[in-house]
Design a protein around this motif. Structure first.
Motif, short mmCIF file in Angstrom:
data_model
loop_
_atom_site.label_atom_id
_atom_site.label_comp_id
_atom_site.label_asym_id
_atom_site.label_seq_id
_atom_site.Cartn_x
_atom_site.Cartn_y
_atom_site.Cartn_z
N GLY A 8 0.80 -1.22 0.00
CA GLY A 8 0.00 0.00 0.00
C GLY A 8 0.83 1.26 0.00
O GLY A 8 0.31 2.36 0.11
N GLU A 9 2.14 1.12 -0.15
CA GLU A 9 3.05 2.27 -0.08
C GLU A 9 3.20 3.01 -1.40
O GLU A 9 3.46 4.21 -1.42
CB GLU A 9 4.41 1.78 0.40
CG GLU A 9 5.37 2.86 0.78
CD GLU A 9 6.66 2.30 1.37
OE1 GLU A 9 7.54 3.13 1.65
OE2 GLU A 9 6.80 1.08 1.53
N PHE A 10 3.05 2.29 -2.54
CA PHE A 10 3.29 2.90 -3.84
C PHE A 10 2.13 2.63 -4.80
O PHE A 10 1.55 1.54 -4.79
CB PHE A 10 4.58 2.36 -4.46
CG PHE A 10 5.77 2.53 -3.58
CD1 PHE A 10 6.31 3.78 -3.34
CD2 PHE A 10 6.34 1.43 -2.96
CE1 PHE A 10 7.39 3.94 -2.49
CE2 PHE A 10 7.43 1.57 -2.12
CZ PHE A 10 7.96 2.83 -1.88
N LEU A 11 1.82 3.62 -5.64
CA LEU A 11 0.82 3.48 -6.69
C LEU A 11 1.53 3.70 -8.03
O LEU A 11 2.37 4.59 -8.14
CB LEU A 11 -0.30 4.50 -6.53
CG LEU A 11 -1.40 4.42 -7.60
CD1 LEU A 11 -2.77 4.47 -6.95
CD2 LEU A 11 -1.26 5.52 -8.63
N ALA A 17 -1.77 7.95 5.92
CA ALA A 17 -2.79 8.60 6.74
C ALA A 17 -3.87 9.28 5.91
O ALA A 17 -5.05 9.25 6.27
CB ALA A 17 -2.13 9.64 7.66
N THR A 18 -3.47 9.87 4.77
CA THR A 18 -4.42 10.67 4.00
C THR A 18 -4.76 10.08 2.64
O THR A 18 -5.75 10.48 2.02
CB THR A 18 -3.85 12.09 3.75
OG1 THR A 18 -2.69 11.97 2.91
CG2 THR A 18 -3.49 12.78 5.06
N GLY A 19 -3.93 9.16 2.13
CA GLY A 19 -4.13 8.62 0.79
C GLY A 19 -3.60 9.52 -0.30
O GLY A 19 -3.69 9.21 -1.49
N GLN A 20 -3.04 10.67 0.08
CA GLN A 20 -2.52 11.62 -0.90
C GLN A 20 -1.32 11.01 -1.63
O GLN A 20 -0.51 10.30 -1.05
CB GLN A 20 -2.11 12.92 -0.22
CG GLN A 20 -1.69 13.99 -1.18
CD GLN A 20 -1.55 15.34 -0.52
OE1 GLN A 20 -1.91 15.52 0.63
NE2 GLN A 20 -1.03 16.29 -1.26
N LEU A 21 -1.21 11.33 -2.93
CA LEU A 21 -0.13 10.82 -3.77
C LEU A 21 0.95 11.88 -3.96
O LEU A 21 0.65 13.05 -4.18
CB LEU A 21 -0.66 10.43 -5.14
CG LEU A 21 -1.76 9.38 -5.18
CD1 LEU A 21 -2.25 9.18 -6.62
CD2 LEU A 21 -1.27 8.08 -4.60
#
Length: 168
Positions: free
Chosen positions: A17-20, A39-43
């Motif tokens: 879940g660390e990288f998209l 925490a925020t899901g921000q990229l």
């Protein structure tokens, strides 16, 4: 909102879940790489993003192995399957999450989708030809190498592949 390359087509998040990662199959022929804030899901774009291929490569699909070590992509432009190491070595000069190519496999025709088995031992590629095929490979995680298993007829214009884990 964050910028991607031209023609964003497919997304995947590594198993941690660390990288998209975003496959861009437009004029940029690239994979955009982002860190995901837990925490925020921000990229946040990684330095060196996007990872680029030769013009016309047309990355189509992405799949991360369950251990989060390798990102697989299919390139329609040259009919190849590529294995890209997801860097997780804090001691080198490459940012964690950045991609380094480690494997290339030539395919019989236009690839559409790539998927890994839930345990990561097998990789499946759909080939979108008139008759439709699915190619399967055994994956060797230590090197990113592939051993061809079989090519199976799957029906006209095969595109998507879905795998499910057995719940016990």
């Amino acid at each position: 909102n964050v910028a991607s390359g031209t023609g964003p087509f497919a997304l995947t998040i590594d198993p941690t879940g660390e990288f998209l990662y975003c496959a861009n199959n437009g004029a940029t022929d690239s994979i955009s790489m982002y860190r995901v804030d837990s925490a925020t899901g921000q990229l946040s774009p990684l330095s060196g993003s996007p990872y680029t291929f030769t013009p016309g490569a047309n990355p189509r699909s992405l799949a991360a192995d369950p251990g989060g070590r390798i990102l697989w992509t299919v390139l329609r432009g040259d009919s190849t399957l590529r294995g890209l190491l997801i860097n997780r070595n804090a001691s080198n000069t490459v940012e964690d999450g950045a991609l380094v190519q480690i494997a290339t496999e030539n395919l019989v025709d236009l690839p559409y989708m790539v998927r890994t088995a839930p345990d990561g031992s097998t990789l499946y590629v759909s080939i979108e030809v008139t008759s439709g095929l699915i190619e399967s490979y055994t994956t060797l995680f230590s090197s990113g190498s592939l051993l061809p298993l079989e090519t199976t007829a799957s029906g006209p214009l095969t595109s998507g592949i879905a795998l499910r884990s057995r719940i016990q």
